[in-house]
Scaffold this motif. Structure first.
Motif: not given
Length: 449
Positions: A297, A301-302, A305, A308, A320, A322
């Motif tokens: 995750v 997510d990195r 971001d 984004h 997303r 999860y």
């Protein structure tokens, strides 16, 4: 040695052995069976003569000594067969022969005489066959023996003809394949062999056609690789050359901002060389993986971001999904980060404004082990089915143009595939024109301790 004759020799030898085996078995079985049947028949025939006499004389042996149970040949040669008939109490009722009854009883063959369920006597003989019976038996057995030698000759001829026909039938598909295989060996990989059967030869034909197609693709890829690399190198090198020539013509100090385009092109060249190096290592199975427990995750997510701001600017939603618990997979975080980055950048590139990118991680159990699967889908323009097999090839682009804004260098998906396979997993893509793209990394990619 010719394939036809090699197969023919083996097939003929096998049939010859089979014919010999059948002949020996047939001869032994028929001879033994007939001898036993003759023995039983003559035994019953001789016993029946005295039984009939006993019944016709009111169940009495009176006058039995005058009974003639021999044929004309035995009447002329009375010493040929000895016969004795004994009553139930052991007294001799009838005897014919050159010796004595006691000797015949000790060494001869015997059978009980039964009338209406009662034993009325015992008959002893040195041979159940009469002279005529013996001649008949000899004639029949000799005829069978002659037939036993005729059978393998006829069967052998039939086997030879059948073998030649079978050899022709079996080698005909091979004879059809050999010229096509020779053409493939000569480099004529565009030729395809018609598949006319669904048997093993048909499967071999399909495998050869598939092999030729793969070799053709590999040959085309090899020929295009140099052109693709040259194309990717030519643009940045041309820019660097032009900028340097322009600086030399001006003949004055170079401001720092004038070096920025050169730096961008050098960075692009370095990235191209680095990507090719990584891809070559992965394809050769020499890619070093620094595996450790890593939560999937945060890795995703990195990257999300990072992308984004561009997604907000283009009004692209990133959804997303999860699982509740954390997923600690045994992977190389840096390699998998590049895989996710390449896939998400590719999804962003092909998703129009107002579209959506969906990311889902699921886990399951297989063979008592827990696995994870990562799926990335977008609402892009889609891709035709005939292009899907080439999507993970190096330098392959769906667009015919070489625009880096829409097509990149064509190495991102190839690197993603090789990195995934280096983790003992595989990656697949599903898409249709006008429909979503969907990249799915197999649950075999990640596993838990």
């Amino acid at each position: 040695m010719n394939v036809r004759w090699c197969i023919g020799d083996k097939l003929f030898v096998a049939m010859a052995i089979l014919v010999l085996f059948v002949t020996v078995g047939y001869y032994g079985a028929t001879q033994g069976y007939l001898k036993n049947r003759f023995e039983d028949y003559f035994k019953a025939k001789t016993t029946e003569l005295v039984e009939i006499y006993y019944k016709e004389h009111n169940n009495s042996w009176v006058g039995i000594e005058e009974l003639k149970i021999s044929d004309e040949l035995e009447q002329r040669n009375p010493d040929q067969r000895e016969i004795a008939l004994l009553s139930p109490d052991g007294s001799t009722l009838f005897f014919r022969g050159s010796g004595d009854p006691e000797s015949l009883i000790r060494q001869g063959k015997w059978n009980t005489v039964v009338v209406n369920g009662t034993v009325v006597g015992t008959i002893y003989v040195n041979s159940w066959e009469s002279s005529e019976d013996r001649l008949l038996k000899k004639y029949i057995l000799d005829s069978m023996r002659t037939s036993s030698f005729r059978v393998p000759v006829v069967t052998g001829i039939v086997a030879l003809l059948l073998g030649l026909w079978l050899v022709k039938k079996l080698t005909q598909p091979l004879n059809r394949l050999i010229p096509a295989i020779q053409k493939m060996a000569d480099g004529k990989l565009h030729n395809r062999i018609p598949v006319t059967t669904r048997d093993e030869f048909g499967k071999v034909t399909e495998a050869l056609n598939h092999m030729a197609q793969q070799l053709l693709r590999a040959e085309e890829a090899r020929k295009n690789l140099t052109a693709d690399v040259a194309h990717e190198l030519r643009t940045p090198l041309s820019i660097i050359q032009c900028q340097m020539e322009l600086m030399q013509e001006r003949g004055r100090d170079i401001p720092p901002e004038a070096l920025l385009p050169l730096q961008d092109e050098v960075i692009r060249l370095s990235k191209l060389v680095d990507d090719l190096h990584k891809l070559t290592l992965a394809e050769a199975g020499k890619l070093q993986l620094d595996r450790s427990k890593a939560d999937l995750v945060p890795l995703l997510d990195r990257i999300i971001d990072m992308l984004h701001p561009e997604a907000e600017e283009r009004h692209i939603d990133i959804v997303r999904t999860y699982p509740v618990q954390s997923l600690n997979a045994f992977v190389d975080p840096n390699r998998m980060t590049q895989v996710f980055y390449n896939l998400l950048v590719n999804a962003m590139r092909h998703t129009s404004s107002g579209g959506r990118i969906s990311i889902r991680i699921t886990d399951t159990f297989h063979h008592e082990l827990r696995y994870a699967a990562v799926e990335i889908a977008d609402t892009g323009v889609g891709i035709a089915a005939e292009r899907l097999p080439y999507l993970f090839d190096r330098f392959y682009r769906v667009e015919e143009s070489r625009s880096r804004h829409t097509g990149g260098m064509g190495l991102g998906l190839a690197i993603a595939k090789e990195f995934v396979e280096a983790h003992q997993g595989f990656i697949s893509v599903q898409s249709e024109v006008g429909r979503v793209w969907c990249y799915k990394m197999s649950r075999q990619l990640f596993w838990y301790n």
